[in-house]
Design a protein around this motif. Structure first.
Motif, PDB file in Angstrom:
ATOM      1  N   ILE A 175       0.859  -1.239   0.111  1.00  8.23           N
ATOM      2  CA  ILE A 175       0.021   0.075  -0.053  1.00  8.23           C
ATOM      3  C   ILE A 175       1.081   1.250   0.062  1.00  8.23           C
ATOM      4  O   ILE A 175       0.669   2.277  -0.782  1.00  8.23           O
ATOM      5  CB  ILE A 175      -1.000   0.017   1.204  1.00  8.23           C
ATOM      6  N   LEU A 176       1.817   1.182   0.850  1.00 14.43           N
ATOM      7  CA  LEU A 176       2.746   2.370   1.091  1.00 14.43           C
ATOM      8  C   LEU A 176       3.776   2.778   0.197  1.00 14.43           C
ATOM      9  O   LEU A 176       4.245   3.678   0.078  1.00 14.43           O
ATOM     10  CB  LEU A 176       3.160   2.496   2.447  1.00 14.43           C
ATOM     11  N   SER A 177       4.184   1.702  -0.465  1.00 16.74           N
ATOM     12  CA  SER A 177       5.320   2.057  -1.225  1.00 16.74           C
ATOM     13  C   SER A 177       5.099   2.953  -2.642  1.00 16.74           C
ATOM     14  O   SER A 177       4.142   2.618  -2.949  1.00 16.74           O
ATOM     15  CB  SER A 177       6.111   0.845  -2.002  1.00 16.74           C
ATOM     16  N   LEU A 178       6.125   3.518  -3.229  1.00 13.17           N
ATOM     17  CA  LEU A 178       5.769   4.275  -4.305  1.00 13.17           C
ATOM     18  C   LEU A 178       6.261   3.634  -5.535  1.00 13.17           C
ATOM     19  O   LEU A 178       7.433   2.901  -5.499  1.00 13.17           O
ATOM     20  CB  LEU A 178       6.555   5.695  -4.354  1.00 13.17           C
ATOM     21  N   PRO A 179       5.794   3.761  -6.836  1.00 14.65           N
ATOM     22  CA  PRO A 179       5.899   3.174  -7.865  1.00 14.65           C
ATOM     23  C   PRO A 179       7.566   3.859  -8.293  1.00 14.65           C
ATOM     24  O   PRO A 179       7.709   5.126  -8.215  1.00 14.65           O
ATOM     25  CB  PRO A 179       5.244   3.410  -8.879  1.00 14.65           C
ATOM     26  N   THR A 180       8.611   3.021  -8.943  1.00 14.40           N
ATOM     27  CA  THR A 180       9.871   3.688  -9.277  1.00 14.40           C
ATOM     28  C   THR A 180       9.857   4.022 -10.577  1.00 14.40           C
ATOM     29  O   THR A 180      10.831   4.132 -11.268  1.00 14.40           O
ATOM     30  CB  THR A 180      10.700   2.610  -8.774  1.00 14.40           C
ATOM     31  N   ASP A 181       8.563   3.984 -11.491  1.00 13.31           N
ATOM     32  CA  ASP A 181       8.637   4.379 -12.634  1.00 13.31           C
ATOM     33  C   ASP A 181       8.742   5.914 -13.109  1.00 13.31           C
ATOM     34  O   ASP A 181       8.899   6.615 -11.968  1.00 13.31           O
ATOM     35  CB  ASP A 181       7.228   3.850 -13.611  1.00 13.31           C
ATOM     36  N   SER A 182       8.457   6.300 -14.088  1.00 13.53           N
ATOM     37  CA  SER A 182       8.521   7.852 -14.457  1.00 13.53           C
ATOM     38  C   SER A 182       7.193   8.484 -13.591  1.00 13.53           C
ATOM     39  O   SER A 182       7.237   9.796 -13.799  1.00 13.53           O
ATOM     40  CB  SER A 182       8.202   7.931 -15.930  1.00 13.53           C
ATOM     41  N   THR A 183       6.245   7.891 -12.944  1.00 12.72           N
ATOM     42  CA  THR A 183       5.236   8.603 -12.240  1.00 12.72           C
ATOM     43  C   THR A 183       5.781   9.638 -11.232  1.00 12.72           C
ATOM     44  O   THR A 183       5.323  10.675 -11.230  1.00 12.72           O
ATOM     45  CB  THR A 183       4.382   7.458 -11.381  1.00 12.72           C
ATOM     46  N   TYR A 202      13.340  10.752  -5.670  1.00 11.99           N
ATOM     47  CA  TYR A 202      12.351  10.845  -4.496  1.00 11.99           C
ATOM     48  C   TYR A 202      11.706   9.623  -4.149  1.00 11.99           C
ATOM     49  O   TYR A 202      11.465   9.200  -3.156  1.00 11.99           O
ATOM     50  CB  TYR A 202      11.271  12.004  -4.847  1.00 11.99           C
ATOM     51  N   SER A 203      11.186   8.839  -5.091  1.00  8.08           N
ATOM     52  CA  SER A 203      10.490   7.548  -4.986  1.00  8.08           C
ATOM     53  C   SER A 203      11.350   6.568  -4.332  1.00  8.08           C
ATOM     54  O   SER A 203      11.079   5.675  -3.431  1.00  8.08           O
ATOM     55  CB  SER A 203       9.794   6.957  -6.175  1.00  8.08           C
ATOM     56  N   THR A 204      12.898   6.392  -4.791  1.00 10.59           N
ATOM     57  CA  THR A 204      13.752   5.526  -4.028  1.00 10.59           C
ATOM     58  C   THR A 204      14.071   5.861  -2.621  1.00 10.59           C
ATOM     59  O   THR A 204      13.932   4.753  -1.815  1.00 10.59           O
ATOM     60  CB  THR A 204      15.110   5.557  -4.978  1.00 10.59           C
ATOM     61  N   GLU A 205      14.198   7.224  -2.316  1.00  8.20           N
ATOM     62  CA  GLU A 205      14.420   7.475  -1.130  1.00  8.20           C
ATOM     63  C   GLU A 205      13.388   7.327  -0.124  1.00  8.20           C
ATOM     64  O   GLU A 205      13.314   6.841   1.128  1.00  8.20           O
ATOM     65  CB  GLU A 205      14.818   8.974  -0.844  1.00  8.20           C
TER      66      GLU A 205
END
Length: 422
Positions: A221-229, A234-237
């Motif tokens: 639920i809480l993880s962010l996608p690491t694509d171009s979204t 930022y998403s990696t950190e």
């Protein structure tokens, strides 16, 4: 790294939308052949393709995902078998009366098949119409799925709807699936003998997920996608910090304090939504304080909230009553409390000492707040000063309330420290 405001706002919107979307939350169940999603979908799909009638109960406590999993299955089946499914939904809270339920079934079937619905039709007419529609749909190789929420409430009364429906399903010409949802694990035992004999006795139990599955759900639920979204950095950190947070002992303590009270998925989702709402939009990252604040929000303590704006004199009265109970004094009234109040004043030479009539008004106010109460209702003719009372708040709750009250004198907290009331 400090996230840009647009990314933080976008993260908030994404996480909130996920938490409000059961299809996303329960989508990992699709990959597991042992999940209730897979079992229920196979059961209904088999009924559709083989043309056989079946009935099943989804049982489990509230918030465990019965309705969400069923909706996920129905959406997928309606996509795969668009022209072969018709869904009728009833709720025991609204339609437990047989006449009302049969009328509602007729109304929904008429809407589904573009027929004219008669409000004046009798209960017998609606029952015959339902049986005829089951037969017609069976001849057209179309299955009617009856979803009966709060199934146990349909077992009250003469159970005419259940009998008519399950009896009609015994015919080879009809084609239907009955799905009951209930929080009662003994829901099938509430059926009359004639109804139970026509029931398929299939049950799927929904248990609260174990802690390992809950952690996987949190990551999902809480993880962010690491694509171009999102910006990759930022998403990696964000995901890295989330991973560290979920492995933190302090977070485990917060999560366990929630699960010890309610370990259902519904409770977890409410908790996560509150935590996400507390996320700082300037940094754009989740922190342990967000989850601590969420626990405080969803687990309100009305008694402690009443103590936050209590007067100094009211606090003294509560502390004196707590001291009396710690001395195992089984019965006491306002006058006894005043003696203890005077003893505290004499022993510690406090400056907070009020006249008895002022103390009586404060005592009445504490009664109105529901922090104390009379031990019986027999002495209503007596004056308040003479009626026995008792505390309605636990010592640890009182101690936390003293700490949260900005006006609380230091001496009161020391009294708790000295008597080990933490």
């Amino acid at each position: 790294m400090e996230a840009e405001t647009p990314s933080a706002e976008k993260t908030l919107n994404l996480l909130r939308s996920r938490l409000c979307n059961p299809s996303f939350i329960f989508s990992p169940l699709k990959s597991s052949p042992d999940s209730n999603y897979s079992k229920l979908k196979f059961l209904i799909s088999n009924s559709l393709t083989e043309g056989c009638n079946t009935s099943v109960l989804l049982l489990g406590p509230r918030g465990c995902g019965k309705s969400a999993v069923l909706e996920l299955v129905l959406v997928d089946l309606q996509t795969e078998y668009a022209d072969l499914i018709s869904v009728v939904r009833l709720n025991g809270l609204l339609h437990s009366d047989d006449t009302c339920s049969l009328k509602e079934v007729a109304r929904q079937l008429c809407m589904e098949h573009h027929l004219l619905f008669s409000k004046m039709a009798s209960s017998d007419d609606n029952s015959e119409f339902m049986i005829d529609m089951l037969r017609e749909c069976g001849l057209a190789h179309k299955t009617i799925i009856f979803v009966l929420d709060e199934f146990d409430l349909f077992t009250q009364g003469k159970q005419r709807l259940l009998y008519s429906l399950l009896d009609a399903m015994q015919s080879l010409s009809s084609q239907a699936v009955v799905i009951g949802l209930s929080c009662r694990l003994d829901a099938d035992q509430l059926l009359e003998k004639r109804v139970r004999s026509r029931f398929s006795h299939r049950k799927l139990l929904f248990d609260p997920p174990p802690i390992e599955e809950l952690h996987g759900l949190l990551v999902h639920i809480l993880s962010l996608p690491t694509d171009s979204t999102f910006p990759h950095k930022y998403s990696t950190e964000f995901n890295s910090r989330l991973h560290n947070l979920l492995g933190d002992k302090k977070f485990s303590e917060v999560l366990n304090s929630l699960l010890n009270v309610d370990n259902s998925v519904g409770s977890l989702l409410r908790f996560l939504f509150q935590a996400v709402c507390f996320m700082d939009p300037e940094t754009g990252f989740l922190a342990i304080d967000n989850f601590r604040n969420a626990i405080s929000c969803i687990r309100r303590q009305p008694k402690q909230e009443n103590l936050q704006d209590a007067s100094v004199l009211e606090l003294y009265i509560l502390v004196c009553m707590n001291r009396l109970e710690a001395k195992e004094q089984s019965s006491y009234n306002f006058n006894v409390v005043m003696k203890e109040y005077k003893a505290v004043h004499d022993n510690y030479q406090t400056s907070d000492y009020y006249a008895q009539n002022v103390c009586l008004r404060a005592f009445e106010h504490v009664l109105d707040r529901g922090l104390i109460g009379f031990t019986d209702s027999k002495g209503r003719s007596q004056s308040i000063e003479f009626r026995p009372v008792r505390l309605l708040i636990a010592p640890h709750e009182l101690y936390q309330g003293l700490k949260s009250n900005r006006s609380c004198p230091a001496i009161l907290q020391k009294l708790f420290d000295h008597e080990s009331y933490k």
